[in-house]
Design a protein around this motif. Structure first.
Motif, PDB file in Angstrom:
ATOM      1  N   ILE A  55      11.448  10.160 -14.435  1.00 45.65           N
ATOM      2  CA  ILE A  55      10.536  10.098 -15.341  1.00 45.65           C
ATOM      3  C   ILE A  55       9.626   8.953 -15.011  1.00 45.65           C
ATOM      4  CG2 ILE A  55      10.328   9.587 -17.726  1.00 45.65           C
ATOM      5  CD1 ILE A  55      12.817  11.579 -18.106  1.00 45.65           C
ATOM      6  N   LYS A  56      10.310   7.760 -14.953  1.00 48.15           N
ATOM      7  CA  LYS A  56       9.456   6.260 -14.753  1.00 48.15           C
ATOM      8  C   LYS A  56       8.749   6.567 -13.595  1.00 48.15           C
ATOM      9  CE  LYS A  56      12.574   3.011 -14.560  1.00 48.15           C
ATOM     10  NZ  LYS A  56      13.800   2.109 -14.435  1.00 48.15           N
ATOM     11  N   ALA A  57       9.049   7.135 -12.594  1.00 47.10           N
ATOM     12  CA  ALA A  57       8.157   7.375 -11.483  1.00 47.10           C
ATOM     13  C   ALA A  57       7.109   8.200 -11.593  1.00 47.10           C
ATOM     14  CB  ALA A  57       9.084   8.088 -10.201  1.00 47.10           C
ATOM     15  N   PHE A  59       5.625   8.268 -14.506  1.00 44.46           N
ATOM     16  CA  PHE A  59       4.612   7.272 -15.476  1.00 44.46           C
ATOM     17  C   PHE A  59       3.890   6.431 -14.500  1.00 44.46           C
ATOM     18  CE2 PHE A  59       7.301   8.067 -19.552  1.00 44.46           C
ATOM     19  CZ  PHE A  59       6.147   8.324 -20.227  1.00 44.46           C
ATOM     20  N   VAL A  60       4.535   5.749 -13.522  1.00 42.17           N
ATOM     21  CA  VAL A  60       3.962   4.806 -12.652  1.00 42.17           C
ATOM     22  C   VAL A  60       2.692   5.683 -11.714  1.00 42.17           C
ATOM     23  CG1 VAL A  60       4.452   3.595 -10.510  1.00 42.17           C
ATOM     24  CG2 VAL A  60       6.062   3.266 -12.460  1.00 42.17           C
ATOM     25  N   ALA A  61       2.920   6.643 -11.195  1.00 45.27           N
ATOM     26  CA  ALA A  61       2.140   7.781 -10.571  1.00 45.27           C
ATOM     27  C   ALA A  61       1.111   8.003 -11.062  1.00 45.27           C
ATOM     28  CB  ALA A  61       3.234   8.720  -9.908  1.00 45.27           C
ATOM     29  N   MET A  62       1.275   8.320 -12.352  1.00 49.16           N
ATOM     30  CA  MET A  62       0.188   8.992 -13.348  1.00 49.16           C
ATOM     31  C   MET A  62      -0.692   7.705 -13.713  1.00 49.16           C
ATOM     32  SD  MET A  62       0.194  11.924 -12.771  1.00 49.16           S
ATOM     33  CE  MET A  62       1.210  12.352 -11.542  1.00 49.16           C
ATOM     34  N   ASP A  63      -0.129   6.751 -14.316  1.00 50.65           N
ATOM     35  CA  ASP A  63      -0.833   5.523 -14.992  1.00 50.65           C
ATOM     36  C   ASP A  63      -1.070   4.318 -14.194  1.00 50.65           C
ATOM     37  OD1 ASP A  63      -1.066   6.847 -17.897  1.00 50.65           O
ATOM     38  OD2 ASP A  63       1.119   7.014 -17.708  1.00 50.65           O
ATOM     39  N   PHE A  64      -0.366   4.058 -13.403  1.00 46.82           N
ATOM     40  CA  PHE A  64      -0.499   2.627 -12.531  1.00 46.82           C
ATOM     41  C   PHE A  64      -1.138   3.049 -11.181  1.00 46.82           C
ATOM     42  CE2 PHE A  64       2.620   1.269 -15.689  1.00 46.82           C
ATOM     43  CZ  PHE A  64       1.991   0.456 -16.421  1.00 46.82           C
ATOM     44  N   GLN A  73      -2.769  14.889  -8.853  1.00 49.00           N
ATOM     45  CA  GLN A  73      -1.834  15.163  -9.996  1.00 49.00           C
ATOM     46  C   GLN A  73      -0.798  16.087  -9.799  1.00 49.00           C
ATOM     47  OE1 GLN A  73      -3.326  14.902 -13.902  1.00 49.00           O
ATOM     48  NE2 GLN A  73      -1.420  15.262 -14.798  1.00 49.00           N
ATOM     49  N   ARG A  74      -1.323  17.368  -9.577  1.00 41.59           N
ATOM     50  CA  ARG A  74      -0.401  18.587  -9.267  1.00 41.59           C
ATOM     51  C   ARG A  74       0.523  18.439  -8.034  1.00 41.59           C
ATOM     52  NH1 ARG A  74      -3.814  23.878  -9.315  1.00 41.59           N
ATOM     53  NH2 ARG A  74      -3.576  23.299 -11.731  1.00 41.59           N
ATOM     54  N   PHE A  75      -0.184  17.715  -6.926  1.00 43.42           N
ATOM     55  CA  PHE A  75       0.806  17.555  -5.618  1.00 43.42           C
ATOM     56  C   PHE A  75       2.115  16.693  -6.120  1.00 43.42           C
ATOM     57  CE2 PHE A  75       1.605  14.905  -2.077  1.00 43.42           C
ATOM     58  CZ  PHE A  75       2.462  15.778  -1.290  1.00 43.42           C
ATOM     59  N   ALA A  76       1.726  15.311  -7.025  1.00 46.41           N
ATOM     60  CA  ALA A  76       2.538  14.440  -7.152  1.00 46.41           C
ATOM     61  C   ALA A  76       3.503  15.025  -8.215  1.00 46.41           C
ATOM     62  CB  ALA A  76       1.882  13.069  -7.856  1.00 46.41           C
ATOM     63  N   ASP A  77       2.999  15.894  -9.178  1.00 47.90           N
ATOM     64  CA  ASP A  77       4.025  16.478 -10.250  1.00 47.90           C
ATOM     65  C   ASP A  77       5.009  17.279  -9.544  1.00 47.90           C
ATOM     66  OD1 ASP A  77       3.134  15.016 -12.246  1.00 47.90           O
ATOM     67  OD2 ASP A  77       1.786  16.496 -12.929  1.00 47.90           O
ATOM     68  N   THR A  78       4.487  18.003  -8.533  1.00 45.43           N
ATOM     69  CA  THR A  78       5.465  19.233  -7.707  1.00 45.43           C
ATOM     70  C   THR A  78       6.439  18.271  -6.811  1.00 45.43           C
ATOM     71  OG1 THR A  78       3.493  20.680  -7.820  1.00 45.43           O
ATOM     72  CG2 THR A  78       5.308  20.977  -6.230  1.00 45.43           C
ATOM     73  N   TRP A  79       6.113  17.376  -6.359  1.00 43.64           N
ATOM     74  CA  TRP A  79       6.583  16.574  -5.344  1.00 43.64           C
ATOM     75  C   TRP A  79       7.977  15.976  -5.965  1.00 43.64           C
ATOM     76  CZ3 TRP A  79       8.164  11.360  -4.634  1.00 43.64           C
ATOM     77  CH2 TRP A  79       8.848  11.191  -3.361  1.00 43.64           C
ATOM     78  N   LEU A  80       7.574  15.348  -7.343  1.00 40.81           N
ATOM     79  CA  LEU A  80       8.606  14.731  -8.085  1.00 40.81           C
ATOM     80  C   LEU A  80       9.628  15.698  -8.848  1.00 40.81           C
ATOM     81  CD1 LEU A  80       6.487  11.921 -10.144  1.00 40.81           C
ATOM     82  CD2 LEU A  80       8.146  11.376  -8.406  1.00 40.81           C
ATOM     83  N   LEU A  85      14.805  17.447  -8.583  1.00 44.35           N
ATOM     84  CA  LEU A  85      15.889  18.752  -8.552  1.00 44.35           C
ATOM     85  C   LEU A  85      16.732  18.782  -7.486  1.00 44.35           C
ATOM     86  CD1 LEU A  85      13.667  21.818  -9.873  1.00 44.35           C
ATOM     87  CD2 LEU A  85      15.398  20.218 -11.106  1.00 44.35           C
ATOM     88  N   ILE A  86      16.368  18.346  -6.109  1.00 46.77           N
ATOM     89  CA  ILE A  86      17.127  18.205  -5.108  1.00 46.77           C
ATOM     90  C   ILE A  86      18.194  17.148  -5.294  1.00 46.77           C
ATOM     91  CG2 ILE A  86      17.194  17.581  -2.522  1.00 46.77           C
ATOM     92  CD1 ILE A  86      14.517  19.374  -2.163  1.00 46.77           C
TER      93      ILE A  86
END
Length: 93
Positions: A55-57, A59-64, A73-80, A85-86
């Protein structure tokens, strides 16, 4: 021309996100304190800490890293989500 400002100015949003990150860090530390971690199993505490970390990652990726609203954004969300989950499956197995 009178242009309306967004509800939250970017500087105020960054401050709010920073405060949320600090709060989540304290929650993650509380989960690992021995007296509180007696409530959870070791795997449960690790899973809670991992979820908070992802969750913190986000926030950091989207905002900072300023990925919010971009095509990345979609790629980063999917990757996270996939890596998170893994990680949970590996922690809880």
């Amino acid at each position: 021309m009178n242009v309306r400002s967004p509800l939250i100015a970017p500087r105020d949003r960054a401050t709010a996100v920073l405060l949320v990150l600090v709060a989540l860090t304290f929650v993650a530390l509380l989960v690992t304190v021995p007296s509180i971690s007696d409530i959870f199993s070791v795997r449960g505490a690790a899973a809670c800490a991992a979820v908070l970390a992802f969750i913190k990652a986000r926030f950091v990726a989207m905002d900072f890293m300023e990925l919010r609203g971009t095509t990345a954004q979609r790629f980063a969300d999917t990757w996270l989500l996939v890596v998170g989950l893994i990680s949970l499956v590996l922690i809880l197995r």
